[in-house]
Scaffold this active site. Sequence first.
Site, PDB file in Angstrom:
ATOM      1  CE  LYS A  67      62.782  39.375  35.890  1.00  0.00           C
ATOM      2  NZ  LYS A  67      61.953  38.392  35.174  1.00  0.00           N
TER       3      LYS A  67
HETATM    4  P1  NAD Z   1      52.508  43.860  37.057  1.00  0.00           P
HETATM    5  O1  NAD Z   1      53.258  44.956  37.683  1.00  0.00           O
HETATM    6  O2  NAD Z   1      51.854  44.052  35.730  1.00  0.00           O
HETATM    7  O3  NAD Z   1      51.364  43.329  38.061  1.00  0.00           O
HETATM    8  C1  NAD Z   1      51.656  42.865  39.349  1.00  0.00           C
HETATM    9  C2  NAD Z   1      50.318  42.645  40.064  1.00  0.00           C
HETATM   10  O4  NAD Z   1      50.585  42.071  41.348  1.00  0.00           O
HETATM   11  C3  NAD Z   1      49.548  43.921  40.315  1.00  0.00           C
HETATM   12  O5  NAD Z   1      48.162  43.663  40.195  1.00  0.00           O
HETATM   13  C4  NAD Z   1      49.902  44.238  41.763  1.00  0.00           C
HETATM   14  O6  NAD Z   1      48.931  45.075  42.399  1.00  0.00           O
HETATM   15  C5  NAD Z   1      49.926  42.847  42.337  1.00  0.00           C
HETATM   16  N1  NAD Z   1      50.655  42.749  43.599  1.00  0.00           N
HETATM   17  C6  NAD Z   1      51.813  43.355  43.930  1.00  0.00           C
HETATM   18  N2  NAD Z   1      52.136  43.054  45.198  1.00  0.00           N
HETATM   19  C7  NAD Z   1      51.162  42.215  45.652  1.00  0.00           C
HETATM   20  C8  NAD Z   1      50.913  41.581  46.887  1.00  0.00           C
HETATM   21  N3  NAD Z   1      51.745  41.729  47.928  1.00  0.00           N
HETATM   22  N4  NAD Z   1      49.822  40.801  46.995  1.00  0.00           N
HETATM   23  C9  NAD Z   1      48.982  40.656  45.951  1.00  0.00           C
HETATM   24  N5  NAD Z   1      49.134  41.249  44.768  1.00  0.00           N
HETATM   25  C10 NAD Z   1      50.216  42.030  44.629  1.00  0.00           C
HETATM   26  O7  NAD Z   1      53.520  42.631  37.001  1.00  0.00           O
HETATM   27  P2  NAD Z   1      53.450  41.356  36.068  1.00  0.00           P
HETATM   28  O8  NAD Z   1      54.224  41.632  34.840  1.00  0.00           O
HETATM   29  O9  NAD Z   1      52.040  40.889  35.965  1.00  0.00           O
HETATM   30  O10 NAD Z   1      54.307  40.325  36.919  1.00  0.00           O
HETATM   31  C11 NAD Z   1      53.745  39.558  37.977  1.00  0.00           C
HETATM   32  C12 NAD Z   1      54.640  38.367  38.263  1.00  0.00           C
HETATM   33  O11 NAD Z   1      54.781  37.584  37.072  1.00  0.00           O
HETATM   34  C13 NAD Z   1      56.081  38.720  38.675  1.00  0.00           C
HETATM   35  O12 NAD Z   1      56.529  37.711  39.558  1.00  0.00           O
HETATM   36  C14 NAD Z   1      56.850  38.621  37.374  1.00  0.00           C
HETATM   37  O13 NAD Z   1      58.222  38.390  37.585  1.00  0.00           O
HETATM   38  C15 NAD Z   1      56.162  37.430  36.742  1.00  0.00           C
HETATM   39  N6  NAD Z   1      56.301  37.317  35.287  1.00  0.00           N
HETATM   40  C16 NAD Z   1      55.967  38.330  34.457  1.00  0.00           C
HETATM   41  C17 NAD Z   1      56.081  38.169  33.077  1.00  0.00           C
HETATM   42  C18 NAD Z   1      55.649  39.227  32.100  1.00  0.00           C
HETATM   43  O14 NAD Z   1      55.645  38.942  30.890  1.00  0.00           O
HETATM   44  N7  NAD Z   1      55.253  40.414  32.526  1.00  0.00           N
HETATM   45  C19 NAD Z   1      56.556  36.958  32.558  1.00  0.00           C
HETATM   46  C20 NAD Z   1      56.877  35.931  33.434  1.00  0.00           C
HETATM   47  C21 NAD Z   1      56.737  36.121  34.793  1.00  0.00           C
END
Ligand code: NAD
Length: 443
Positions: free
Chosen positions: A133
């Site tokens: 990561k």
């Molecule tokens: P992103 O940046 O696209 O979206 C994150 C979302 O979470 C946004 O809507 C943001 O406003 C919201 N957010 C942030 N802080 C918050 C809080 N305190 N309370 C509520 N909402 C909040 O990120 P993403 O890619 O969607 O990733 C989200 C999660 O999923 C992370 O934990 C990431 O590690 C995990 N993840 C992502 C992927 C991927 O393919 N992008 C794959 C597996 C896991």
Amino acid sequence: MSTSVHANGVHRKHREPLPDAPEQIGAPPESSNPYKNALEQLDIAAQYLNLDPGIHEVLKHPERELTVNFPVKMENGTTRVFTGYRVQHNIARGPSKGGLRYSPRTDLDEVRALAMWMTWKCAIVNIPFGGAKGGVVCDPRALTPLELERLTRRYASEISIVIGEHTDIPAPDMGTNAQTMAWVMDTISMARGHTAPAVVTGKPIAIGGSEGRSDATGRGIVCIALEVIKEFGLKMDGLRVAVQGFGNVGGVAARIFHEAGAKVVAVSDALGGRYDENGLDIPRLIQYANRDGSLSEQPIGEAIGAKELLELDVDVLVPAAIENQITAENAARIKAKIVIEGANGPTTPTADHILRERGIFLVPDVLANAGGVVVSYFEWVQDLQCFFWDEAEVNEKMQAIMRRSYRDVRQMSLDKKVDMRLAAYLIGVKRVADAALIRGIFP
Ligand code: NAD
């Protein structure tokens, strides 16, 4: 009262606690440090697997950690120094794989935890990668597009000594997207003097990205939900769903649940969310969010807080934002029958214990959100072969892997009478430990 599925597969009244396997008795003390929590989860699995103490020790430590402090020329003429990380947890099963996170709250321990979870995730879905990561401490929303590009290119250049298509392959995570990956790929390509598409995944299609990658994590979550609700005797049509986080994972999952006929009653982002008992108009909310930013001000449904959303009485809750959302503080108030972890680390080990006691069925992050890394794997394969697949083929192959992985983990949970997180770890940690043992310790 509705029925839920017991760890041993017997349908029974919701809220009855699952029986504790001996190793699962007692809640560990609560910590908000994700690395401590990741270690705690590993220790439970290691104990259950009776893991060789030497291998256990190896798996506790990231293999390689790089911290970089680098300058970026800002648009107002000043220079700012940013801190970034790249952590490679384990490469026993293949080159390491994992996202890049841009967040003001990220730190080395968070990146370590996320790298370790990537190792287990790749092993659980059985793709030939280890875990890594990266992160940069910054608020991407407070940077101009040019500053973001400069930051990304300089960070990519700094970590270029440890990444590459056969060593460590980054992808998007919170705060980064396909454009970020395009800048990383271009920076590495310029330094090498030739185009190197396979060095990152989650790229735009125009430069070697895969069809289906941007929806893959959300689509994988819905695929897992379909498997779970079949066991619960529930149907997608009218299924009540709440999603915390409205980005790449949460926004896409909400959209696909909505398209599949579920009633998405609440969604939220960092600033707040929207709630409608009768189901929200998700496509309109996505349009608004793309145009105006936050959901909190949108004229659809009622306002709801991101934490409040977690406590709604729904069939399926998808925490898809950040770590430590379901904790000792609120776990007793979670009313969802099923929790499917879209985010990494949204539930602390203490909260896990409370949910298990309360009979709430949880599908852990290392399985539930693996659709993204599975399609990243397909993207890497396509880039290396210079041979590209259509979206239907990508989706079908990803969903086949997700279904098979879910069934493997579910079977393990039934056989060993343990919850789904421990079952997933028993599979993932064992695969990594076996690979490490077979390879032996160099020299
Ligand atoms: P992103 O940046 O696209 O979206 C994150 C979302 O979470 C946004 O809507 C943001 O406003 C919201 N957010 C942030 N802080 C918050 C809080 N305190 N309370 C509520 N909402 C909040 O990120 P993403 O890619 O969607 O990733 C989200 C999660 O999923 C992370 O934990 C990431 O590690 C995990 N993840 C992502 C992927 C991927 O393919 N992008 C794959 C597996 C896991």
